[in-house]
Enzyme design. Sequence first.
Site, mmCIF file in Angstrom:
data_model
loop_
_atom_site.group_PDB
_atom_site.id
_atom_site.type_symbol
_atom_site.label_atom_id
_atom_site.label_comp_id
_atom_site.label_asym_id
_atom_site.label_seq_id
_atom_site.Cartn_x
_atom_site.Cartn_y
_atom_site.Cartn_z
ATOM 1 N N GLY A 162 0.843 -1.212 -0.020
ATOM 2 C CA GLY A 162 0.146 -0.095 -0.107
ATOM 3 C C GLY A 162 0.896 1.369 -0.064
ATOM 4 O O GLY A 162 2.143 0.963 -0.064
ATOM 5 N N GLU A 163 0.101 2.402 -0.027
ATOM 6 C CA GLU A 163 0.961 3.663 0.109
ATOM 7 C C GLU A 163 1.952 3.869 1.070
ATOM 8 O O GLU A 163 2.659 4.287 1.316
ATOM 9 C CB GLU A 163 -0.210 4.535 -0.131
ATOM 10 C CG GLU A 163 -0.011 5.845 -0.532
ATOM 11 C CD GLU A 163 -1.308 6.779 -0.358
ATOM 12 O OE1 GLU A 163 -2.055 6.329 -0.832
ATOM 13 O OE2 GLU A 163 -1.064 7.911 0.236
ATOM 14 N N GLU A 167 2.806 -2.236 3.935
ATOM 15 C CA GLU A 167 2.107 -3.626 3.540
ATOM 16 C C GLU A 167 0.616 -3.595 3.763
ATOM 17 O O GLU A 167 -0.043 -3.191 4.650
ATOM 18 C CB GLU A 167 2.874 -4.780 4.260
ATOM 19 C CG GLU A 167 4.225 -5.030 3.936
ATOM 20 C CD GLU A 167 4.783 -6.065 4.633
ATOM 21 O OE1 GLU A 167 4.317 -6.307 5.689
ATOM 22 O OE2 GLU A 167 6.023 -6.513 4.232
ATOM 23 N N ASP A 201 -10.797 10.004 -7.543
ATOM 24 C CA ASP A 201 -9.766 9.038 -8.363
ATOM 25 C C ASP A 201 -10.391 7.805 -8.575
ATOM 26 O O ASP A 201 -10.039 6.637 -8.083
ATOM 27 C CB ASP A 201 -8.661 8.883 -7.234
ATOM 28 C CG ASP A 201 -7.307 8.189 -7.714
ATOM 29 O OD1 ASP A 201 -7.359 8.040 -8.881
ATOM 30 O OD2 ASP A 201 -6.534 7.683 -7.268
#
Length: 561
Positions: free
Chosen positions: A206-207, A210, A322
């Site tokens: 992920g950003e 984990e 987004d």
Amino acid sequence: MHSLTASSGPALVGVVRKDWASQNSIALSWSEVERLPSDIVDYEVKYFEKEQEQLSYSSTRTKAPSVVVTGLRPSTVYVFHVRVRTAAGYTAYSPNFEFATVAEDPDIADQGQVLVVVTASVGGFSLLVILTLFLLITGRCQGYIKARMKSEEKRRTRFHSGHVPFSGIKTYVDPDTYEDPTQAVEEFAKEIDPSYICIERVIGAGEFGEVCSGRLRIPGRMDIAVAIKTLKGGYMEQQRQDFLREASIMGQFDNPNIIRLEGVVTKSRPVMIVVEYMENGALDSFLRTHEGQFTVLQLVGMLRGIAVAMTYLSDMGYIHRDIAARNILVDENLVCKVSDFGMSRVLEDDEPEAAYTATGGKIPIRWTAPEAIAYGKFSTVSDVWSYGIVMWEVMSYGERPYWEMSNQDVILSIEEGYRLPAPMGCPVTLHQLMLHCWQKEANQRPRFNNVLSFLDKLIINPSSLLTLVNDVQSFPDSPEDMPDYPLFISIGDWLDSIKMSQYKNNFLAAGYTTLDSISTMSLDDIRRIGICLIGHQRRIISSIQSLRLQLHHIQHSGFQV
Ligand code: ACK
């Protein structure tokens, strides 16, 4: 009321309704006044310009009680009537119904045009000039200080950016308006005792750290599969707040097509966000690995789920910013759920699609409406634009929007009025809906509730999905119009670039030796030269579409090779 041709039997079609209209199209649906005979063949829709009063008329046929009439003139009133064809002949026409197309946008020559690839040499420089100008103009006017509101005020304040939610529907509260973001997390996310969480394996990056899968075992409740997003150690306080911000947004939503937040772990390390587990992962990669394996109806079902979520979010006054297939997750039953709420304010550096815009924000260009790219005007209808791109991604099984074009060329092409062509095997009605979502004028785009009811009609009458856009034949020019100057690369290089080099001999043996000869190939030609796998046919056809577009543009822009 008048009838154009002789017919027999009563009019079986009652009220004809307009579902939506754009500059060049009107979507209609109708109900039957009585039970239809079992031998119904189809419906005939006749229409003419009201001003021209029957000097000339057109007609179209449809098997479903709905149609999207295309090729109309902007700002024009049309008269429509519908009759039923049975094995025994026609019934009488319905009454006349008048509907108008919407006004032409002077900035766009032809809203229905498909995308043309603009060469970087033409596009890059003018784009730079446009962006610089924007920076100068908007930079001066946009400085503002965000007011921080007290807790009571934010409860009453509605953040709906021009969209009025239906009364009785909960309104989204922006966590950024809390003086202390921790309060927002406490308010909207449940704290979970970490001993209830059993982490099983890492499923991705992920950003902020984990992403793992595991089980949530809350005493007295059935244990459930969960995904656990972790915040990696050594973070700054700001990163912790940004990470948890997503939970305080997600925790406000309760919808079957939005990822459910189970809770957060904030009182011990590692900090975690726990959400429901989605067996099939992200929609874009899922579709790519299952290319050609679903029926159109299944794909429309996925799109419907996303539209349900987006209707809910827009009713709450939440703008996602987004919406893209990579941010939709798919469960074991193919249910699609919107996720990734972290990006709704600013895109982070490691969002792979993010690019800087004139206003300094980071934006996934290919998915974003032009007014949002140009001057940061995000709204529920800029989300509608992105939804149209997701429709295209879904119908093309995860193809990259605008293929290998650069972001700059995408911006410029859109500005010129060009739009993505229908993916292979895409029903005409769905491509029409995409084009409608991509209207330049934001207020002419459909709203999510319109999109949802339109998709519902298609699902109820799947026969309306039978008319497909004819692969490469749907381009404005006939193959004879194509220029025959040689393109710069060889067939081998082209096939390498789309990872299909195993078919080089198939092309050469059938006499296709130059790229411009390939650009005229149809799906049947592709099959004829021995390419049998549907996934490979799809990839090759999509690349040929892109080639044709490049040739078309080179020819029409007077660009000299
Ligand atoms: O395509 P994927 O398997 O789906 O790879 C990404 C990865 O984690 C990084 O985001 C997956 N992922 C994220 N949230 C979930 C979830 N709730 N259930 C299952 N997989 C998830 C995503």
